[in-house]
Structures are given as C-alpha cells and as structure tokens.
Enzyme design. Structure first.
Site, PDB file in Angstrom:
ATOM      1  N   CYS A  90       0.679  -1.288  -0.174  1.00 40.74           N
ATOM      2  CA  CYS A  90      -0.007  -0.068   0.151  1.00 40.74           C
ATOM      3  C   CYS A  90       0.077   1.148  -0.067  1.00 40.74           C
ATOM      4  O   CYS A  90       1.701   1.747   1.130  1.00 40.74           O
ATOM      5  CB  CYS A  90      -0.862  -0.151   0.801  1.00 40.74           C
ATOM      6  SG  CYS A  90      -1.686   1.621   1.450  1.00 40.74           S
ATOM      7  N   SER A  91       0.160   2.242  -1.444  1.00 42.92           N
ATOM      8  CA  SER A  91       1.555   3.054  -0.794  1.00 42.92           C
ATOM      9  C   SER A  91       1.157   4.324   0.615  1.00 42.92           C
ATOM     10  O   SER A  91       1.559   4.882   0.662  1.00 42.92           O
ATOM     11  CB  SER A  91       0.375   4.238  -2.206  1.00 42.92           C
ATOM     12  OG  SER A  91      -0.150   4.390  -2.263  1.00 42.92           O
TER      13      SER A  91
HETATM   14  N1  COA Z   1      -0.318   6.813  -0.517  1.00 44.97           N
HETATM   15  C1  COA Z   1      -0.144   7.411   0.116  1.00 44.97           C
HETATM   16  N2  COA Z   1      -0.070   9.324   0.720  1.00 44.97           N
HETATM   17  C2  COA Z   1      -1.282   9.116   1.370  1.00 44.97           C
HETATM   18  C3  COA Z   1      -2.177   8.829   0.161  1.00 44.97           C
HETATM   19  C4  COA Z   1      -1.906   7.676  -0.517  1.00 44.97           C
HETATM   20  N3  COA Z   1      -2.473   7.212  -1.749  1.00 44.97           N
HETATM   21  N4  COA Z   1      -3.156   9.137   0.321  1.00 44.97           N
HETATM   22  C5  COA Z   1      -3.146  10.153   1.555  1.00 44.97           C
HETATM   23  N5  COA Z   1      -1.710   9.454   1.606  1.00 44.97           N
HETATM   24  C6  COA Z   1      -1.410  10.942   2.984  1.00 44.97           C
HETATM   25  C7  COA Z   1      -1.735  12.671   2.888  1.00 44.97           C
HETATM   26  O1  COA Z   1      -0.593  13.658   2.522  1.00 44.97           O
HETATM   27  C8  COA Z   1      -1.451  13.146   4.292  1.00 44.97           C
HETATM   28  O2  COA Z   1      -0.267  14.046   4.789  1.00 44.97           O
HETATM   29  P1  COA Z   1      -1.032  15.459   5.333  1.00 44.97           P
HETATM   30  O3  COA Z   1      -1.039  14.830   7.066  1.00 44.97           O
HETATM   31  O4  COA Z   1       0.558  15.799   5.192  1.00 44.97           O
HETATM   32  O5  COA Z   1      -1.860  15.694   4.117  1.00 44.97           O
HETATM   33  C9  COA Z   1      -1.618  12.043   4.978  1.00 44.97           C
HETATM   34  O6  COA Z   1      -1.670  10.981   3.918  1.00 44.97           O
HETATM   35  C10 COA Z   1      -2.329  11.700   6.353  1.00 44.97           C
HETATM   36  O7  COA Z   1      -1.851  10.749   7.292  1.00 44.97           O
HETATM   37  P2  COA Z   1      -3.112   9.927   8.127  1.00 44.97           P
HETATM   38  O8  COA Z   1      -4.076  10.699   8.576  1.00 44.97           O
HETATM   39  O9  COA Z   1      -2.916   8.920   8.859  1.00 44.97           O
HETATM   40  O10 COA Z   1      -4.250   9.231   7.092  1.00 44.97           O
HETATM   41  P3  COA Z   1      -5.138   9.450   6.812  1.00 44.97           P
HETATM   42  O11 COA Z   1      -6.112   8.497   7.763  1.00 44.97           O
HETATM   43  O12 COA Z   1      -6.036  10.629   6.352  1.00 44.97           O
HETATM   44  O13 COA Z   1      -5.957   8.032   6.203  1.00 44.97           O
HETATM   45  C11 COA Z   1      -5.232   6.843   3.290  1.00 44.97           C
HETATM   46  C12 COA Z   1      -4.958   7.882   3.877  1.00 44.97           C
HETATM   47  C13 COA Z   1      -4.950   6.888   1.980  1.00 44.97           C
HETATM   48  C14 COA Z   1      -5.936   5.915   3.440  1.00 44.97           C
HETATM   49  C15 COA Z   1      -6.830   7.463   2.306  1.00 44.97           C
HETATM   50  O14 COA Z   1      -6.750   8.875   2.508  1.00 44.97           O
HETATM   51  C16 COA Z   1      -7.323   7.000   2.018  1.00 44.97           C
HETATM   52  O15 COA Z   1      -8.137   6.007   2.499  1.00 44.97           O
HETATM   53  N6  COA Z   1      -7.681   7.049   0.416  1.00 44.97           N
HETATM   54  C17 COA Z   1      -7.822   6.379  -0.102  1.00 44.97           C
HETATM   55  C18 COA Z   1      -7.676   4.994  -0.144  1.00 44.97           C
HETATM   56  C19 COA Z   1      -5.595   5.347  -0.830  1.00 44.97           C
HETATM   57  O16 COA Z   1      -5.568   6.003  -1.376  1.00 44.97           O
HETATM   58  N7  COA Z   1      -5.524   4.565   0.488  1.00 44.97           N
HETATM   59  C20 COA Z   1      -3.939   4.073  -0.464  1.00 44.97           C
HETATM   60  C21 COA Z   1      -3.561   3.044  -0.689  1.00 44.97           C
HETATM   61  S1  COA Z   1      -3.705   1.340  -1.033  1.00 44.97           S
END
Ligand code: COA
Length: 122
Positions: A90-91
């Site tokens: 997962c990214s």
């Molecule tokens: N890959 C890497 N990093 C990501 C990301 C992605 N696809 N999407 C968001 N982030 C980072 C953001 O840059 C953010 O950074 P910031 O704090 O500087 O704004 C950070 O995640 C937030 O961290 P956190 O609060 O711990 O995460 P979250 O609870 O907001 O959830 C995800 C993050 C990725 C799970 C959520 O945005 C999501 O469900 N996205 C759609 C599904 C997805 O892309 N999943 C990841 C790939 S499997």
C-alpha cells in the site's frame, strides 16, 4: 460505554474522533479496522511469517487526522508480536507511514532476506 466520542460538539453523526477510534483485528477478513468497519487496513499472508499490507482506507470524513496511521500501528505491532515481516504494498504505508515512523522499517521485508523467517509459535 455504549458510545465513544461526542467531544467534538457535532450532532449530525455519531462518529468518534479518529484519534480515539478503537482498532479491532478481524482475523478471518485479514483486516484491522474500526468497529464500524468503515476504516480498514487489508493484508494478505503470502507466507505465515509475512504480512503484505495491500490497502488502507479511511472515509473522507475522517481523513487527515492520523486514523490510517493508527491502523498501521496496530498492524505493525501485531506483526512484531508474532515475529512477522511486513511488505508495504500500500502506497500510504510505503510513502507516508514508514517515512513518518521509521522505527518500523526494521520489520519491512526485503527480498534478500530469508523468505520464510520463523514466525513465533503463537
Ligand atoms: N499514498 C500515500 N500517502 C497518502 C495517500 C496515498 N494514496 N493518500 C493520502 N496520503 C497521505 C497524505 O499526504 C496525508 O499527508 P498530510 O498529513 O501531510 O496531509 C497523510 O496521508 C495523512 O495521514 P493519516 O491522517 O494517517 O491518513 P488518513 O487517515 O487521512 O488516511 C488514506 C490516508 C490514504 C488511507 C486515505 O486518504 C484513503 O483512504 N485514501 C483512499 C484510498 C487510498 O488511496 N489508499 C492508499 C493506497 S492503498
């Protein structure tokens, strides 16, 4: 104890603030998730001692407050407790979580290592 949260003053939803969400392990589904199942970390077990984290998802309304990090904390702690390695497919895990919490890098599986490290006997 029936409900948590309520400290935010919003009354349109019954959601707990992300930082106070409980994380539960659903072994049969290979997930760590919030009790409502809406936020989750999905993993595969390519071998008994390797956890491949394939997807992390947090609903839009709870993003940006560390809930995905809490899901990862639970997964990495679980892996450590069982002597497992983690593959950060997962990214979010590879690009955001691990750079922010580099102590967990010691659990990251890399291909040079023994593909079947001994799991703990649990
Ligand atoms: N890959 C890497 N990093 C990501 C990301 C992605 N696809 N999407 C968001 N982030 C980072 C953001 O840059 C953010 O950074 P910031 O704090 O500087 O704004 C950070 O995640 C937030 O961290 P956190 O609060 O711990 O995460 P979250 O609870 O907001 O959830 C995800 C993050 C990725 C799970 C959520 O945005 C999501 O469900 N996205 C759609 C599904 C997805 O892309 N999943 C990841 C790939 S499997």
């Amino acid at each position: 104890m029936a409900k948590r949260g309520g400290g935010g003053g919003t009354d349109d939803r019954e959601e707990a603030p992300p930082e106070t969400e409980i994380i539960v392990w659903r072994e049969e589904a290979r997930r760590f998730e919030t009790p409502d199942g809406e936020a989750f970390l999905q993993y595969r077990l390519p071998s008994p001692a390797v956890m491949d984290v394939v997807h992390t998802y947090v609903p839009r309304s709870k993003r940006g407050r560390g809930l995905a990090a809490r899901l990862c904390d639970a997964a990495f702690a679980h892996a450590r407790g069982r002597g497992m390695r983690v593959v950060p497919t997962c990214s979010y895990v590879s690009d955001t979580y691990l750079p922010r919490y580099p102590a967990w890098n010691e659990l990251v599986y890399n291909e040079d290592q023994d593909p079947n490290p001994n799991p703990s006997s649990m």
